[in-house]
Design a protein around this motif. Structure first.
Motif, mmCIF file in Angstrom:
data_model
loop_
_atom_site.group_PDB
_atom_site.id
_atom_site.type_symbol
_atom_site.label_atom_id
_atom_site.label_comp_id
_atom_site.label_asym_id
_atom_site.label_seq_id
_atom_site.Cartn_x
_atom_site.Cartn_y
_atom_site.Cartn_z
ATOM 1 N N GLN A 192 -5.348 -0.359 -7.913
ATOM 2 C CA GLN A 192 -4.678 -0.301 -9.212
ATOM 3 C C GLN A 192 -3.189 -0.009 -8.999
ATOM 4 O O GLN A 192 -2.811 0.523 -7.965
ATOM 5 C CB GLN A 192 -5.335 0.757 -10.102
ATOM 6 C CG GLN A 192 -5.090 2.197 -9.703
ATOM 7 C CD GLN A 192 -5.965 2.692 -8.555
ATOM 8 O OE1 GLN A 192 -6.972 2.097 -8.220
ATOM 9 N NE2 GLN A 192 -5.535 3.771 -7.921
ATOM 10 N N PRO A 193 -2.321 -0.377 -9.972
ATOM 11 C CA PRO A 193 -0.890 -0.086 -9.794
ATOM 12 C C PRO A 193 -0.625 1.421 -9.810
ATOM 13 O O PRO A 193 -1.358 2.170 -10.451
ATOM 14 C CB PRO A 193 -0.238 -0.751 -11.015
ATOM 15 C CG PRO A 193 -1.342 -0.984 -11.990
ATOM 16 C CD PRO A 193 -2.614 -1.048 -11.232
ATOM 17 N N ASP B 281 -17.549 15.340 1.049
ATOM 18 C CA ASP B 281 -17.255 14.447 2.179
ATOM 19 C C ASP B 281 -18.440 14.448 3.155
ATOM 20 O O ASP B 281 -19.213 15.411 3.206
ATOM 21 C CB ASP B 281 -16.004 14.928 2.936
ATOM 22 C CG ASP B 281 -14.747 14.789 2.088
ATOM 23 O OD1 ASP B 281 -14.666 13.848 1.279
ATOM 24 O OD2 ASP B 281 -13.843 15.641 2.224
ATOM 25 N N TYR C 263 4.182 11.612 -10.240
ATOM 26 C CA TYR C 263 2.774 11.837 -10.566
ATOM 27 C C TYR C 263 1.943 11.802 -9.287
ATOM 28 O O TYR C 263 1.277 10.813 -8.971
ATOM 29 C CB TYR C 263 2.293 10.808 -11.583
ATOM 30 C CG TYR C 263 3.017 10.911 -12.900
ATOM 31 C CD1 TYR C 263 3.061 12.131 -13.586
ATOM 32 C CD2 TYR C 263 3.691 9.835 -13.446
ATOM 33 C CE1 TYR C 263 3.757 12.250 -14.783
ATOM 34 C CE2 TYR C 263 4.382 9.949 -14.644
ATOM 35 C CZ TYR C 263 4.406 11.160 -15.303
ATOM 36 O OH TYR C 263 5.091 11.278 -16.476
HETATM 37 P P1 NAD Z 1 -6.225 11.221 -5.254
HETATM 38 O O1 NAD Z 1 -6.621 12.296 -6.213
HETATM 39 O O2 NAD Z 1 -4.968 11.336 -4.480
HETATM 40 O O3 NAD Z 1 -6.165 9.813 -6.028
HETATM 41 C C1 NAD Z 1 -7.228 9.366 -6.852
HETATM 42 C C2 NAD Z 1 -6.936 7.955 -7.289
HETATM 43 O O4 NAD Z 1 -5.820 7.953 -8.189
HETATM 44 C C3 NAD Z 1 -6.545 7.049 -6.117
HETATM 45 O O5 NAD Z 1 -7.098 5.767 -6.318
HETATM 46 C C4 NAD Z 1 -5.028 6.995 -6.182
HETATM 47 O O6 NAD Z 1 -4.500 5.779 -5.676
HETATM 48 C C5 NAD Z 1 -4.809 7.090 -7.698
HETATM 49 N N1 NAD Z 1 -3.492 7.673 -8.041
HETATM 50 C C6 NAD Z 1 -2.967 8.845 -7.650
HETATM 51 N N2 NAD Z 1 -1.719 9.002 -8.171
HETATM 52 C C7 NAD Z 1 -1.473 7.897 -8.899
HETATM 53 C C8 NAD Z 1 -0.356 7.437 -9.677
HETATM 54 N N3 NAD Z 1 0.774 8.146 -9.805
HETATM 55 N N4 NAD Z 1 -0.466 6.230 -10.285
HETATM 56 C C9 NAD Z 1 -1.568 5.486 -10.166
HETATM 57 N N5 NAD Z 1 -2.658 5.860 -9.430
HETATM 58 C C10 NAD Z 1 -2.604 7.041 -8.811
HETATM 59 O O7 NAD Z 1 -7.491 11.060 -4.278
HETATM 60 P P2 NAD Z 1 -7.772 10.202 -2.926
HETATM 61 O O8 NAD Z 1 -7.146 10.855 -1.768
HETATM 62 O O9 NAD Z 1 -7.540 8.745 -3.156
HETATM 63 O O10 NAD Z 1 -9.363 10.470 -2.826
HETATM 64 C C11 NAD Z 1 -10.176 9.805 -1.939
HETATM 65 C C12 NAD Z 1 -11.416 10.674 -1.682
HETATM 66 O O11 NAD Z 1 -12.348 9.934 -0.916
HETATM 67 C C13 NAD Z 1 -11.078 11.948 -0.894
HETATM 68 O O12 NAD Z 1 -11.789 13.046 -1.449
HETATM 69 C C14 NAD Z 1 -11.616 11.624 0.498
HETATM 70 O O13 NAD Z 1 -12.034 12.762 1.233
HETATM 71 C C15 NAD Z 1 -12.816 10.759 0.125
HETATM 72 N N6 NAD Z 1 -13.268 9.988 1.303
HETATM 73 C C16 NAD Z 1 -14.253 10.558 2.054
HETATM 74 C C17 NAD Z 1 -14.698 9.907 3.203
HETATM 75 C C18 NAD Z 1 -15.796 10.602 3.982
HETATM 76 O O14 NAD Z 1 -16.338 11.604 3.499
HETATM 77 N N7 NAD Z 1 -16.121 10.144 5.178
HETATM 78 C C19 NAD Z 1 -14.150 8.683 3.569
HETATM 79 C C20 NAD Z 1 -13.156 8.121 2.764
HETATM 80 C C21 NAD Z 1 -12.689 8.781 1.617
#
Ligand code: NAD
Length: 182
Positions: free
Chosen positions: A119-120, A77, A127
Motif C-alpha cells: 500500500q502507499p 512471532d 507517521y
Molecule cells: P508496522 O506497525 O511498522 O506497520 C504496519 C503496516 O502499516 C505495514 O504494512 C506498514 O508498511 C504500514 N505503515 C506504517 N506506517 C505507514 C505510513 N505512514 N503510511 C502507510 N503505511 C504505513 O509493522 P511491521 O513491522 O510491518 O509488522 C510486521 C510484523 O510481522 C512484525 O510484528 C514482524 O515481527 C512480523 N513478522 C514475523 C515473522 C516471524 O515471526 N518469523 C516474519 C515476518 C514478519
C-alpha cells in the motif's frame, strides 16, 4: 473479499488509519493482525498486544470503521520464517489477500502462495512508530500523529512514562563495571 493487514502498531498511528481506509476501498472486510504480540515493555515495542487491541478498536470505533474490521488478532512471532505464514493462517479466519509494506512479510506470503499487496506510504517521516516513540522520549509533541482515541489510551496507561522508564532501565543494563551512571 477479505484482507489481512499485519503490523506491530507500536503505537497505532494516523498512517495506519489511512492504510486501513485505502484497503477498505478494495476489500469488503479486514482482519487486523497484531504482529510481535508476545513483545512489550521494550524501547521498540513498549505496548502489550492487549493495549494495542484497545488502541486500534477505539480508533476504528471513533472513525466509524469498526464494522468493516471484523477481527483484531494477536500474532506472536515464530523463530522460523519458513513457518510464519502457516502460523499466521492457523490463527486467523480465511483471508484472500494480505497488505503489508514490510518486504520480508510480503516475500513470505508470496512464497506461501498468498497474494500480497503493497500500500502507499503516507508521510512516512512523520507517521511512523519510530518517530512517535522518539518524540515521546524527547518530550516533543506526538499527540497529533495518532488518532485522538489512541492519545486517550496511551495517557490512561502512562505510556510515555513507561517508555522513559524502559530507556532508563536499558541504560543501567549497559553500565560497565565501576560506572555508576551512563
Ligand atoms: P508496522 O506497525 O511498522 O506497520 C504496519 C503496516 O502499516 C505495514 O504494512 C506498514 O508498511 C504500514 N505503515 C506504517 N506506517 C505507514 C505510513 N505512514 N503510511 C502507510 N503505511 C504505513 O509493522 P511491521 O513491522 O510491518 O509488522 C510486521 C510484523 O510481522 C512484525 O510484528 C514482524 O515481527 C512480523 N513478522 C514475523 C515473522 C516471524 O515471526 N518469523 C516474519 C515476518 C514478519
Amino acid at each position: 473479499m477479505r484482507a489481512l493487514l499485519i503490523g506491530r502498531y507500536q503505537p497505532f498511528h494516523k498512517g495506519h488509519l489511512e492504510v486501513i481506509r485505502c484497503i477498505l476501498k478494495e476489500a469488503d472486510d479486514l482482519i487486523i493482525g497484531i504482529g510481535s504480540a508476545q513483545i512489550s515493555h521494550t524501547i521498540d515495542n513498549p505496548f502489550t498486544a492487549g493495549e494495542r487491541i484497545t488502541m486500534i478498536s477505539s480508533a476504528l470505533r471513533e472513525e466509524g470503521l469498526i464494522e468493516r474490521c471484523s477481527y483484531i488478532i494477536p500474532i506472536p512471532d515464530v523463530w522460523n520464517n519458513a513457518l510464519w505464514v502457516t502460523h499466521v493462517k492457523s490463527l486467523t479466519p480465511h483471508f484472500d489477500v494480505v497488505y503489508t509494506g514490510n518486504p520480508l512479510a510480503r516475500r513470505l506470503f508470496r512464497e506461501g502462495g498468498i497474494e500480497a499487496r503493497e500500500q502507499p506510504l503516507f508521510d512516512r517521516a512523520k507517521y511512523s512508530g519510530t518517530e512517535i516513540r522518539r518524540r515521546m522520549l524527547s518530550g516533543e509533541e506526538w499527540e497529533s500523529l495518532v488518532p485522538p482515541a489512541v492519545v486517550k489510551v496511551i495517557k490512561s496507561i502512562g505510556g510515555v512514562e513507561r517508555l522513559r522508564d524502559i530507556t532508563r532501565s536499558d541504560k543501567i543494563t549497559y553500565l560497565r563495571p565501576g560506572e555508576t551512571s551512563p
